[in-house]
Design a protein around this motif. Structure first.
Motif, short mmCIF file in Angstrom:
data_model
loop_
_atom_site.label_atom_id
_atom_site.label_comp_id
_atom_site.label_asym_id
_atom_site.label_seq_id
_atom_site.Cartn_x
_atom_site.Cartn_y
_atom_site.Cartn_z
N SER A 48 -2.96 -7.79 16.96
CA SER A 48 -4.29 -7.40 17.42
C SER A 48 -4.94 -6.36 16.51
O SER A 48 -4.25 -5.71 15.72
CB SER A 48 -4.17 -6.75 18.79
N GLU A 49 -6.21 -6.17 16.67
CA GLU A 49 -6.95 -5.13 15.95
C GLU A 49 -6.25 -3.77 16.14
O GLU A 49 -5.90 -3.41 17.26
CB GLU A 49 -8.38 -5.03 16.50
N GLY A 50 -6.07 -3.05 15.05
CA GLY A 50 -5.53 -1.69 15.13
C GLY A 50 -4.02 -1.59 15.20
O GLY A 50 -3.47 -0.50 15.33
N CYS A 51 -3.30 -2.71 15.06
CA CYS A 51 -1.83 -2.66 15.22
C CYS A 51 -1.13 -2.16 13.95
O CYS A 51 0.06 -1.86 13.98
CB CYS A 51 -1.30 -4.02 15.61
N LYS A 102 -1.73 -3.71 10.54
CA LYS A 102 -1.57 -4.75 9.51
C LYS A 102 -1.95 -4.21 8.12
O LYS A 102 -1.18 -4.32 7.17
CB LYS A 102 -2.45 -5.98 9.81
N SER A 103 -3.16 -3.64 8.00
CA SER A 103 -3.61 -3.17 6.68
C SER A 103 -2.67 -2.10 6.14
O SER A 103 -2.39 -2.07 4.93
CB SER A 103 -5.03 -2.59 6.77
N THR A 104 -2.20 -1.23 7.03
CA THR A 104 -1.30 -0.15 6.61
C THR A 104 -0.02 -0.73 6.01
O THR A 104 0.41 -0.34 4.91
CB THR A 104 -0.96 0.73 7.83
N GLN A 105 0.59 -1.69 6.69
CA GLN A 105 1.85 -2.26 6.20
C GLN A 105 1.62 -3.14 4.96
O GLN A 105 2.46 -3.16 4.06
CB GLN A 105 2.54 -3.08 7.31
N ILE A 106 0.48 -3.81 4.92
CA ILE A 106 0.20 -4.65 3.74
C ILE A 106 0.08 -3.77 2.50
O ILE A 106 0.56 -4.10 1.43
CB ILE A 106 -1.08 -5.49 4.00
N SER A 107 -0.56 -2.63 2.68
CA SER A 107 -0.72 -1.76 1.52
C SER A 107 0.65 -1.18 1.08
O SER A 107 0.94 -1.15 -0.13
CB SER A 107 -1.78 -0.71 1.89
N LEU A 108 1.50 -0.81 2.03
CA LEU A 108 2.83 -0.30 1.65
C LEU A 108 3.65 -1.39 0.95
O LEU A 108 4.27 -1.15 -0.09
CB LEU A 108 3.59 0.18 2.91
N LEU A 109 3.64 -2.59 1.51
CA LEU A 109 4.45 -3.67 0.93
C LEU A 109 3.93 -4.10 -0.43
O LEU A 109 4.71 -4.33 -1.36
CB LEU A 109 4.47 -4.87 1.90
N SER A 110 2.61 -4.20 -0.56
CA SER A 110 2.09 -4.67 -1.85
C SER A 110 2.37 -3.65 -2.94
O SER A 110 2.73 -4.00 -4.07
CB SER A 110 0.61 -5.02 -1.77
N GLU A 111 2.26 -2.35 -2.59
CA GLU A 111 2.59 -1.32 -3.60
C GLU A 111 4.04 -1.42 -4.03
O GLU A 111 4.37 -1.33 -5.21
CB GLU A 111 2.35 0.08 -3.01
N ARG A 112 4.91 -1.59 -3.03
CA ARG A 112 6.34 -1.68 -3.33
C ARG A 112 6.63 -2.86 -4.26
O ARG A 112 7.34 -2.74 -5.27
CB ARG A 112 7.10 -1.84 -2.00
N LEU A 113 6.06 -4.01 -3.95
CA LEU A 113 6.33 -5.20 -4.76
C LEU A 113 5.75 -5.07 -6.16
O LEU A 113 6.37 -5.49 -7.15
CB LEU A 113 5.75 -6.45 -4.06
N ARG A 114 4.57 -4.44 -6.26
CA ARG A 114 3.96 -4.27 -7.60
C ARG A 114 4.81 -3.32 -8.44
O ARG A 114 5.00 -3.53 -9.64
CB ARG A 114 2.53 -3.74 -7.47
N ARG A 149 6.28 2.28 16.35
CA ARG A 149 7.13 3.22 15.59
C ARG A 149 6.38 3.79 14.40
O ARG A 149 5.32 3.28 14.01
CB ARG A 149 8.39 2.49 15.12
N PRO A 150 6.93 4.84 13.77
CA PRO A 150 6.28 5.39 12.57
C PRO A 150 6.18 4.35 11.45
O PRO A 150 7.04 3.46 11.33
CB PRO A 150 7.20 6.54 12.16
N GLU A 151 5.13 4.49 10.64
CA GLU A 151 4.84 3.52 9.57
C GLU A 151 6.06 3.21 8.70
O GLU A 151 6.33 2.06 8.37
CB GLU A 151 3.75 4.07 8.65
N ARG A 152 6.79 4.27 8.29
CA ARG A 152 7.90 4.08 7.34
C ARG A 152 9.06 3.31 7.96
O ARG A 152 9.79 2.61 7.27
CB ARG A 152 8.38 5.42 6.78
N GLU A 153 9.25 3.48 9.28
CA GLU A 153 10.31 2.72 9.96
C GLU A 153 9.97 1.24 9.97
O GLU A 153 10.83 0.38 9.76
CB GLU A 153 10.41 3.18 11.42
#
Ligand code: ATP
Ligand code: MG
Length: 226
Positions: A12-15, A17-29, A194-198
């Motif tokens: 849903s909105e606000g869950c 998604k954008s936050t985790q996508i940005s963490l994952l894409s940075e990690r992979l890059r 849970r917290p973003e990093r978890e």
């Protein structure tokens, strides 16, 4: 050569998604992978026009659920052929902010369109291009609303979907949970309170277990102990 990997994020909105996508894409890059982050609806010139119609355009007010279904899937059909397939063929990791599960849940469950029809149109639009893994960020409505209130500019008008009542979003959450039960190997439910990093750690763990070769092996020098 690396194989392409297709990952989608849902919820849903606000869950988050954008936050985790940005963490994952940075990690992979950082690890040297080519990453293509795409959003739905949108991601192509045609798709961005459709996004505007679906979210803010006055012409979209009063849109019937059937038109809504076809507009979302038209945007996705274009995205698959113009962006996703070519990126996967190049060996990139494609991360999609929403994909066909949003249609199953928002138009099929929350808008109550016939599930078989939604599934048929969804299949036609994606032409067999399905995510390798889908992360469902599951969050209760009260917390999602709190996060959105903290994030959003109070002056900005809500989009067409954000104006839906609580019952709509409860149906969305229940629909997503049913989908995760129905497709357990592809759709992975994550506790998004849970917290973003978890959450990020769980995503990395699932990916390294499920997608062989997504994280390149360490360079020779890093693997040595002396
Ligand atoms: N795990 C978390 N704990 C607390 N706050 C979070 C967490 N993840 C994200 N947030 C915050 O919640 C808000 C919503 O997150 P985000 O924008 O990532 O959600 P979204 O799923 O992309 O929303 P939308 O569907 O509207 O695009 C942001 O302000 C973000 O910083
Ligand atoms: Mg977002």
């Amino acid at each position: 050569m690396n194989q392409g990997v297709f990952i989608s994020f849902e919820g849903s909105e606000g869950c988050g998604k954008s936050t985790q996508i940005s963490l994952l894409s940075e990690r992979l890059r950082t690890l040297g992978r080519e990453v293509d982050v795409l959003r739905e609806p949108g991601g192509t010139a045609l798709g961005e026009c459709i996004r505007h119609l679906l979210q803010f355009a006055p012409e979209g007010l009063g849109m019937c659920p059937e038109s809504e279904l076809l507009l979302f899937t038209a945007s996705r059909a274009q995205l698959v052929r113009e962006r996703i397939r070519p990126a996967l063929e190049r060996g990139a990791v494609v991360i999609c902010d929403r994909f066909l599960d949003s249609t199953t849940v928002y138009q099929g469950v929350a808008r109550r369109l016939a599930p078989d029809t939604v599934a048929f149109i969804n299949d036609f639009a994606v032409g067999g291009c399905l995510p390798d893994v889908t992360f469902l960020l599951d969050l209760d409505l009260a917390e999602a609303r709190r996060r959105m209130a903290a994030r959003n500019n109070p002056e900005a008008p809500p989009d067409r979907m954000e104006q839906e009542p609580d019952a709509f979003y409860e149906a969305v959450r229940a629909g997503y949970l049913r989908l995760a039960q129905a497709c357990p190997s592809r759709v992975r439910r994550l506790d998004a309170s849970r917290p973003e990093r978890e959450i990020e750690s769980e995503i990395l763990e699932i990916l390294s277990g499920q997608i062989h070769g997504i994280f390149p092996p360490p360079a020779f020098g890093e693997a040595r102990i002396s």
